[in-house]
Write an enzyme that holds these catalytic residues in place. Structure first.
Site, PDB file in Angstrom:
ATOM      1  N   CYS B 108     115.682 -18.247   6.976  1.00 31.23           N
ATOM      2  CA  CYS B 108     114.473 -19.062   6.861  1.00 31.23           C
ATOM      3  C   CYS B 108     113.352 -18.381   7.634  1.00 31.23           C
ATOM      4  O   CYS B 108     113.324 -18.393   8.855  1.00 31.23           O
ATOM      5  CB  CYS B 108     114.706 -20.460   7.417  1.00 31.23           C
ATOM      6  SG  CYS B 108     113.252 -21.501   7.240  1.00 31.23           S
ATOM      7  N   LEU B 109     112.483 -17.736   6.902  1.00 29.04           N
ATOM      8  CA  LEU B 109     111.348 -17.060   7.512  1.00 29.04           C
ATOM      9  C   LEU B 109     110.138 -17.382   6.645  1.00 29.04           C
ATOM     10  O   LEU B 109     110.179 -17.179   5.436  1.00 29.04           O
ATOM     11  CB  LEU B 109     111.620 -15.543   7.555  1.00 29.04           C
ATOM     12  CG  LEU B 109     110.572 -14.655   8.212  1.00 29.04           C
ATOM     13  CD1 LEU B 109     110.393 -15.009   9.679  1.00 29.04           C
ATOM     14  CD2 LEU B 109     110.957 -13.190   8.090  1.00 29.04           C
TER      15      LEU B 109
END
Lengths: 139, 180
Positions: B108-109
């Site tokens: 999750c970026l």
């Protein structure tokens, strides 16, 4: 001494009048070349049946035969891209109509371009969409 | 125009010489090639790919500070034909205890998801990935337990990370040894 010119060849060079480092921020290819979607300047451009792509929109002939000459898409935020590249991006859902560089609503600087933009993308230029959004939804 | 054609030909020759790009490079491959040429990476990040497939990259990150210092984290980066209109897909090949990476390896970026724009280069993506190891964040987590721990008790979180990196159980979940 009298010189009679029998024959001559004219040679020209051209260059887009684009600020900055002069490559498209999206495909990283120079504006003077084609965007990578168009392999060669010419007639294989996939956009718009009424238009010929020459160097990705150097010259566009509209369906009435009127010739429009314009440069790469320069946004009112002064970020420039190949017209092809920016249209493709603005067509995606993730773009939200924003400039990929500064995330402001992408509008074209040149009003002439706006016409072409609309003709090509088949939708109002983001300028108008932006205004509508602002009017419709309180920020 | 003659000159441009000439330059293009020369460039093509050069590229063939270096074996970097296959004969018919797609727009995505051209852009990836440019990104890879321009990569300037710190010794903590390594990028590898097979010479005839630049759309699948192997990334190794060895953070030298922070909670994850000393670990070796392997990622797979797959880039599709829509690049740069679509973000590259990152997958962590180790099972690790991290608030922003789940046990399946999903990352999750923000710049790989909602904040992706086509002007972001692979360099930026790799730095973003490394940043996750230097500054894991508890907002918008994928591994909720890890995020809650990071938020609640940083010392305990650090201990959990240590245990997980050696190859051990944290809250009943086994994590891979990343010191090899």
């Amino acid at each position: 001494m009298k010189v009679t010119i029998q024959n001559w060849h004219s040679i020209f060079a051209w260059h887009w009048d684009v600020p900055g480092d002069e490559v498209c921020g999206i495909c990283r290819v120079a504006f003077d070349g084609t965007c990578p979607v168009c392999k060669f300047p010419g007639d294989q451009c996939p956009i718009g049946k009424f238009f010929d792509c020459l160097f990705c929109f150097v010259i566009l002939r509209s369906h009435v035969g009127h010739v429009l000459t314009f440069c790469p898409a320069i946004g009112s935020c002064h970020h420039s891209f190949h017209m092809h590249c920016i249209l493709k991006w603005l067509d995606t859902d993730t773009s939200k109509g924003l400039c990929p560089m500064c995330r402001q609503i992408f509008t074209l600087e040149n009003s002439n371009n706006k016409e072409v933009f609309e003709a090509l993308s088949g939708r109002p230029s983001p300028l108008e969409e932006g205004i509508l959004e602002q009017e419709g939804t309180p920020v | 125009m003659l000159k441009i054609r000439q330059l293009q030909k020369e460039k093509q020759k050069n590229q063939e010489g270096s074996g970097h790009v296959v004969n018919k490079a797609s727009p995505a491959e051209i852009r990836i090639g440019k990104d890879l040429e321009e990569l300037v990476l710190p010794p903590t990040i390594k990028v590898e790919h097979s010479p005839n497939d630049i759309k699948n990259l192997k990334i190794t990150i060895r953070p030298d500070e922070g909670y994850y210092s000393g670990g070796v984290f392997k990622f797979e980066c797959s880039i599709n034909e829509n690049y740069p209109m679509e973000a590259p897909k990152m997958k962590c090949l180790n099972k690790i205890y991290h608030p922003n990476i789940d046990v399946e390896g999903n990352v999750c970026l923000n710049i790989l998801r909602e904040d992706w724009t086509p002007v972001i280069s692979l360099q930026t993506v790799f730095f973003g990935l490394q940043f996750l190891f230097l500054e894991p964040n508890e907002t918008d987590p994928l591994n909720k337990e890890a995020a809650i721990e990071l938020n609640k008790d940083r010392k305990k979180f650090a201990r959990n990370v240590m245990v997980s990196m050696r190859g051990g159980y944290v809250n009943g979940e086994y994590y891979d040894n990343v010191y090899s």
